[in-house]
Structures are given as structure tokens and as C-alpha cells.
Design an enzyme around this catalytic site. Structure first.
Site, PDB file in Angstrom:
ATOM      1  N   MET A  43       0.673  -1.361   0.144  1.00  0.00           N
ATOM      2  CA  MET A  43      -0.003   0.079  -0.112  1.00  0.00           C
ATOM      3  C   MET A  43       0.881   1.290   0.113  1.00  0.00           C
ATOM      4  SD  MET A  43      -3.042   0.982   2.943  1.00  0.00           S
ATOM      5  CE  MET A  43      -1.863   1.416   4.410  1.00  0.00           C
ATOM      6  N   SER A 117       3.693  -6.903   1.943  1.00  0.00           N
ATOM      7  CA  SER A 117       2.517  -6.571   2.713  1.00  0.00           C
ATOM      8  C   SER A 117       1.069  -6.956   1.951  1.00  0.00           C
ATOM      9  CB  SER A 117       2.526  -4.981   3.069  1.00  0.00           C
ATOM     10  OG  SER A 117       1.633  -4.599   3.647  1.00  0.00           O
ATOM     11  N   GLN A 118       0.403  -5.930   1.609  1.00  0.00           N
ATOM     12  CA  GLN A 118      -0.976  -6.561   0.884  1.00  0.00           C
ATOM     13  C   GLN A 118      -0.720  -6.999  -0.517  1.00  0.00           C
ATOM     14  OE1 GLN A 118      -3.229  -2.702   0.348  1.00  0.00           O
ATOM     15  NE2 GLN A 118      -2.166  -2.367  -1.707  1.00  0.00           N
ATOM     16  N   ASP A 235       5.007  -5.445  14.530  1.00  0.00           N
ATOM     17  CA  ASP A 235       4.317  -4.900  13.471  1.00  0.00           C
ATOM     18  C   ASP A 235       3.571  -3.854  14.157  1.00  0.00           C
ATOM     19  OD1 ASP A 235       3.019  -4.069  11.316  1.00  0.00           O
ATOM     20  OD2 ASP A 235       3.406  -5.811  10.183  1.00  0.00           O
ATOM     21  N   HIS A 291       6.728  -3.344  10.457  1.00  0.00           N
ATOM     22  CA  HIS A 291       6.170  -3.799   9.334  1.00  0.00           C
ATOM     23  C   HIS A 291       7.401  -3.482   8.150  1.00  0.00           C
ATOM     24  CE1 HIS A 291       2.970  -5.116   6.924  1.00  0.00           C
ATOM     25  NE2 HIS A 291       3.014  -4.038   5.900  1.00  0.00           N
TER      26      HIS A 291
END
Ligand SMILES: *[C@@H]1O[C@H](CO)[C@@H](O)[C@H](O)[C@H]1NC(C)=O
Length: 315
Positions: A43, A117-118, A235, A291
């Protein structure tokens, strides 16, 4: 409302990335000496910023001598790619990615994939929906495979965007228009509204076979040689971070967690993960950082050397 907001934010936050451009890889004609690597960013990021995936691409090219790296870009430019990481229907993005991979002659014998991540759950959708060309290993760096119920320190992002995302997700994630337009709503998983989530999540509930059982998804996911799930122990961006290992809140509340092995997806074997786990095909890695805050050294030792450096297609 969406459009106006979007423009203001992106002009102010993301203009720094414009100058970087990707050098096209040379095709040398012969067979690929190394298994190619496909990346999908997270993102607010793009395929190619020099300080994020551009850097990862260089590290891969150095350590896997001359490897072909394809970093997926959704949209006509890097800025559009960043915008699409917030505002484009994920199912359309996955279809577009599948198309790019299918048309890339250098990937036809197979590739390893790394999702950031995503990008981790998006690449899993690619594995489940588009078995050709074949994905060999899938490495998910902090992907949210059971979704998120909070983006607590959407820290690196601009405040207004963060506030806006939270407001939309808390109050309206499962409305049709929001689902179609806001990426993070498509993997918003409200454990207090499991039924609403299963019925209305147009992306995550579908790839997790929550409502219906798509046998192709199950068969295709099991074609992976390895599914590597990396969780960031510190995270502050993903809530709950256990989603990075396919864990989540037990249904009906948002305090107690369950592991993948305790979840219905596993016990009802909705995705073939039980068989994969028993066969030792799922690796659960963790690292005590925030993260995506791993170092190059960690990445080289734990990802490149362990999962990517086999230089032939014969397994
Ligand atoms: C990171 O997480 C680990 C394990 O949960 C914990 O022991 C450690 O204290 C944390 N480190 C920081 C800097 O928060």
C-alpha cells in the site's frame, strides 16, 4: 468525493517518486539461467521506487546473477500504481497482473513470487486464480492473509489519508461502493461481523473460500512448492499481525486470537492449507522488527539464499 480527495493527497505525498524509471531488462535469447522473480508492492508504494522495490530488484539481480525480476505495476505510471494501491478494485488488479505474467515470455517456465504487505495476499490470489505460468514459491512478507481489523499506525502515510481510511473502514467497509473502490476495504475483516464479511468482501472472503468452495483455488494453491509466511513481530501497522501467518481473531470478538491451525479455513480444509502444512510446504518465519523493516542482510540470508537461489527448474 473519492476523486477530489485522491488528487490532493497524491500530489502532496507522492511526487517525490516521479523521477525514477525502470531500466528494461535485456533478453539474451537463451534459457533463463535463474528462476525469475515476480514482485508485488504494498500500500502506498509502487513497482519501482529506488528506495523500496527498485532496491530489492537490484539486490536480487546481484545475488542471483542476472536474474530476471518483474515488479508488477498496475496502471500507466508509478504514480498511478501508487493510487491504485488504494483505489482500484483488487479483483481487476489481480486479473491485470495475471495478464501481464501470461504475456511475459520470460516467465513461461515458472517463477518465484515475493509479495510485500498487501502484495502478499494479491499474489496468493494470482496463484489461486492463474496457475499459468506456474508460481513455484510464494514468499509473503507481512501479507494479511486473514485481512485486517485496524491499521493502527498507518505511520508512514499522510495523516489525513490515514484518518480517512480508518473512518471509511470502520463505518462503511462492507458497502458495495466502498468495496469496489477502496482496496483496504476488500481485505477488511471485522470479526464482530463475520457474516457481513463473508457475504460482502469481494476479494478476501472469495480467495479464502469463505462463502463458497472454489475447488480450483484449492488445487492451484497446493501446486506451490513452498508458501513462506513472514510475520513482523513488532508490526504496528497491521492489526492483528498474526494475520501475516494466517491467524486471526476468533469469530465474534476482537481480543482472543486463533492460529491458522485452529481456524475454520484449516479445520474444514477450505484451501488445502492443511495438506500443505502436513507436507511441510508452509514455512512460518518471523522477525522482531516493525512492518517491512527488515535489513538487506536478513533478506539475503533468509529469503534469497533459502528459497530463491536454486538455479534450475528441476525440483
Ligand atoms: C519485538 O517483539 C518481540 C517479540 O514479541 C519482543 O520480545 C520485543 O521486545 C519487541 N521489541 C521491540 C523493540 O518492541
Amino acid at each position: 468525493m473519492f476523486a477530489g480527495y485522491k488528487i490532493v493527497i497524491f500530489l502532496s505525498v507522492f511526487t517525490f517518486g516521479c523521477e525514477y524509471s525502470v531500466a528494461e531488462n535485456q533478453n539474451h535469447g537463451g534459457p533463463e539461467p535463474q528462476i525469475p522473480v515476480v514482485l508485488w508492492h504494498g500500500m502506498g508504494d509502487s513497482c519501482c521506487f529506488s528506495f523500496s522495490l527498485g532496491q530489492i530488484k537490484k539486490i536480487l539481480e546481484v545475488h542471483l546473477t542476472g536474474v530476471y525480476v518483474k515488479s508488477i505495476r498496475i496502471g500507466g505510471s508509478e504514480i498511478e500504481d501508487v493510487e491504485n494501491s488504494f483505489f482500484k478494485n483488487v479483483n481487476d488488479q489481480v486479473a491485470e497482473a495475471c495478464n501481464q505474467l501470461a504475456q511475459d515470455t520470460r516467465l513461461q517456465r515458472g517463477y518465484n513470487a515475493i509479495g510485500f504487505s498487501q502484495g502478499g495476499q494479491f499474489l496468493r490470489a494470482v496463484a489461486q486464480r492463474c496457475p499459468n505460468p506456474p508460481m513455484l514459491n510464494l514468499i509473503s512478507l507481512g501479507g494479511q492473509h486473514q485481512g485486517v481489523y485496524g491499521l493502527p499506525h498507518c505511520a508512514s502515510l499522510e495523516h489525513r489519508l490515514c484518518d480517512y481510511l480508518r473512518r471509511m473502514l470502520n463505518y462503511a467497509a462492507y458497502l458495495k461502493d466502498v468495496q469496489r473502490k477502496l482496496v483496504q476495504a476488500q481485505y477488511w475483516h471485522d470479526p464482530l461481523k463475520e457474516d457481513e464479511y463473508k457475504k460482502n468482501s469481494i476479494f478476501l472472503a472469495d480467495i479464502n473460500n469463505e462463502l463458497t468452495l472454489n475447488e480450483d483455488y484449492k488445487q492451484n494453491l497446493q501446486k506451490l512448492k513452498k508458501l513462506v509466511l513472514v510475520m513482523f513481530e513488532n508490526d504496528t501497522m497491521v492489526q492483528p499481525r498474526q494475520s501475516e501467518w494466517f491467524g486471526f481473531y476468533k469469530p465474534g470478538q476482537s481480543v482472543q486470537l486463533e492460529t491458522l491451525q485452529e481456524s475454520a479455513i484449516y479445520t474444514e480444509d477450505r484451501l488445502g492449507l492443511r495438506a500443505m502444512d502436513k507436507a511441510g510446504k508452509i514455512d512460518f518465519l518471523s522477525i522482531a522488527v516493525d512492518h517491512l523493516q527488515f535489513t538487506d542482510v536478513w533478506f539475503i540470508e533468509n529469503i534469497i539464499n533459502k528459497y530463491l537461489s536454486g538455479n534450475s527448474f528441476e525440483f
